[in-house]
Design an enzyme around this catalytic site. Structure first.
Site, PDB file in Angstrom:
ATOM      1  N   THR A 299      42.399 -21.292 -27.340  1.00  0.00           N
ATOM      2  CA  THR A 299      42.725 -22.593 -27.933  1.00  0.00           C
ATOM      3  C   THR A 299      41.754 -22.935 -29.061  1.00  0.00           C
ATOM      4  O   THR A 299      41.340 -24.086 -29.217  1.00  0.00           O
ATOM      5  CB  THR A 299      42.772 -23.719 -26.874  1.00  0.00           C
ATOM      6  OG1 THR A 299      43.383 -23.239 -25.667  1.00  0.00           O
ATOM      7  CG2 THR A 299      43.619 -24.886 -27.363  1.00  0.00           C
TER       8      THR A 299
ATOM      9  N   GLU B  42      40.274 -15.684 -20.059  1.00  0.00           N
ATOM     10  CA  GLU B  42      40.341 -16.534 -21.251  1.00  0.00           C
ATOM     11  C   GLU B  42      40.103 -17.984 -20.840  1.00  0.00           C
ATOM     12  O   GLU B  42      40.894 -18.566 -20.103  1.00  0.00           O
ATOM     13  CB  GLU B  42      41.696 -16.419 -21.941  1.00  0.00           C
ATOM     14  CG  GLU B  42      41.821 -17.324 -23.153  1.00  0.00           C
ATOM     15  CD  GLU B  42      43.235 -17.410 -23.728  1.00  0.00           C
ATOM     16  OE1 GLU B  42      43.552 -18.436 -24.364  1.00  0.00           O
ATOM     17  OE2 GLU B  42      44.030 -16.462 -23.517  1.00  0.00           O
TER      18      GLU B  42
ATOM     19  N   LYS C 211      49.174 -12.810 -30.156  1.00  0.00           N
ATOM     20  CA  LYS C 211      49.639 -13.533 -28.977  1.00  0.00           C
ATOM     21  C   LYS C 211      51.044 -14.058 -29.279  1.00  0.00           C
ATOM     22  O   LYS C 211      51.270 -14.674 -30.324  1.00  0.00           O
ATOM     23  CB  LYS C 211      48.678 -14.687 -28.692  1.00  0.00           C
ATOM     24  CG  LYS C 211      49.089 -15.630 -27.580  1.00  0.00           C
ATOM     25  CD  LYS C 211      48.005 -16.690 -27.389  1.00  0.00           C
ATOM     26  CE  LYS C 211      48.407 -17.739 -26.376  1.00  0.00           C
ATOM     27  NZ  LYS C 211      47.317 -18.694 -26.124  1.00  0.00           N
TER      28      LYS C 211
ATOM     29  N   ARG D 105      40.164 -26.672 -23.900  1.00  0.00           N
ATOM     30  CA  ARG D 105      40.996 -27.844 -23.629  1.00  0.00           C
ATOM     31  C   ARG D 105      40.234 -28.922 -22.874  1.00  0.00           C
ATOM     32  O   ARG D 105      40.812 -29.971 -22.547  1.00  0.00           O
ATOM     33  CB  ARG D 105      42.246 -27.438 -22.838  1.00  0.00           C
ATOM     34  CG  ARG D 105      43.126 -26.445 -23.577  1.00  0.00           C
ATOM     35  CD  ARG D 105      44.376 -26.138 -22.801  1.00  0.00           C
ATOM     36  NE  ARG D 105      45.152 -25.064 -23.431  1.00  0.00           N
ATOM     37  CZ  ARG D 105      46.313 -24.621 -22.980  1.00  0.00           C
ATOM     38  NH1 ARG D 105      46.848 -25.153 -21.894  1.00  0.00           N
ATOM     39  NH2 ARG D 105      46.940 -23.636 -23.609  1.00  0.00           N
TER      40      ARG D 105
END
Length: 213
Positions: free
Chosen positions: A71, A43, A131, A47
């Site tokens: 994200t 993953e 998640k 960011r």
């Protein structure tokens, strides 16, 4: 509308490195070390400005890897992630507009929840793989055990604050299908190019994830 699930795509080792990457060349080296250590599901988090380029570079260099983008916080992130070859998507939370974008995108998707109420809301959108984030801050294993009888049709991938020592206990939970963690790629090891160290951490995670005979 229902999305394809992530769980059937995963290999037996259900540990997903969560990566913060700054440039494509380094990203390929990090991915190579993780793959050599036995971890093929990655993953890449949005960011850094280079995250999309990093994901694309890894997907091209290692086509057998299962590369996802994490994200994702805005609706427009989903099409961008799909366009660079992401095979699954992850968000740190869920809003109606993000849910709509995820459904339109059509890729396996993990929205994050922290409470039973949030899990119920995600389920109403049709999401049954979630998640649990940040996992340790929100109760870790006891919280997941507490949610199991309340959300019997939901499966979790806890992420956030987990370590190598967490792997056996977390993966033993019947409502957990995988876990994610950033401990596999220490910032100093990435910066200094210590790929052998990252490979060794991956190997240790694979060993910890192995079912007890």
């Amino acid at each position: 509308m229902s999305l394809p699930l992530i769980e059937p795509l995963l290999p037996a080792t259900r540990v997903i490195p969560v990566l913060v990457l700054e440039d494509p060349d380094t990203a390929v080296s990090v991915a190579g070390a993780l793959l050599a250590g036995g971890l093929s599901v990655l993953e890449i988090t949005l960011r850094t400005p280079a995250a999309l380029a990093c994901a694309e570079a890894i997907a091209k260099r290692y086509p057998d890897a299962l590369v996802g983008l994490g994200t994702l916080t805005r609706p427009e992130d989903f099409a961008r992630a799909r366009d660079v070859g992401a095979r699954f998507l992850v968000s740190p939370g869920l809003t109606p507009r993000v849910a709509e974008a995820a459904l339109d995108c059509g890729l396996p998707y993990l929205p994050a929840i922290a409470t039973v109420s949030e899990a119920m809301a995600a389920r109403e959108f049709g999401f049954h793989e979630l998640k649990f984030f940040p996992a340790v801050l929100n109760g870790g294993v006891p919280a997941l055990k507490g949610m199991a009888p309340l959300l019997q049709d939901v499966r979790f991938c806890p992420t956030g604050g987990l370590t190598a020592a967490s792997v056996p206990e977390v993966l033993a939970l019947p409502n957990v299908f995988a876990l994610g963690g950033s401990w596999l790629t220490p910032a100093a090891a990435v910066k200094e190019g210590r790929w052998n160290e990252i490979e060794a951490l991956a190997q240790a995670a694979v060993a910890a994830a192995a079912p007890v005979a």
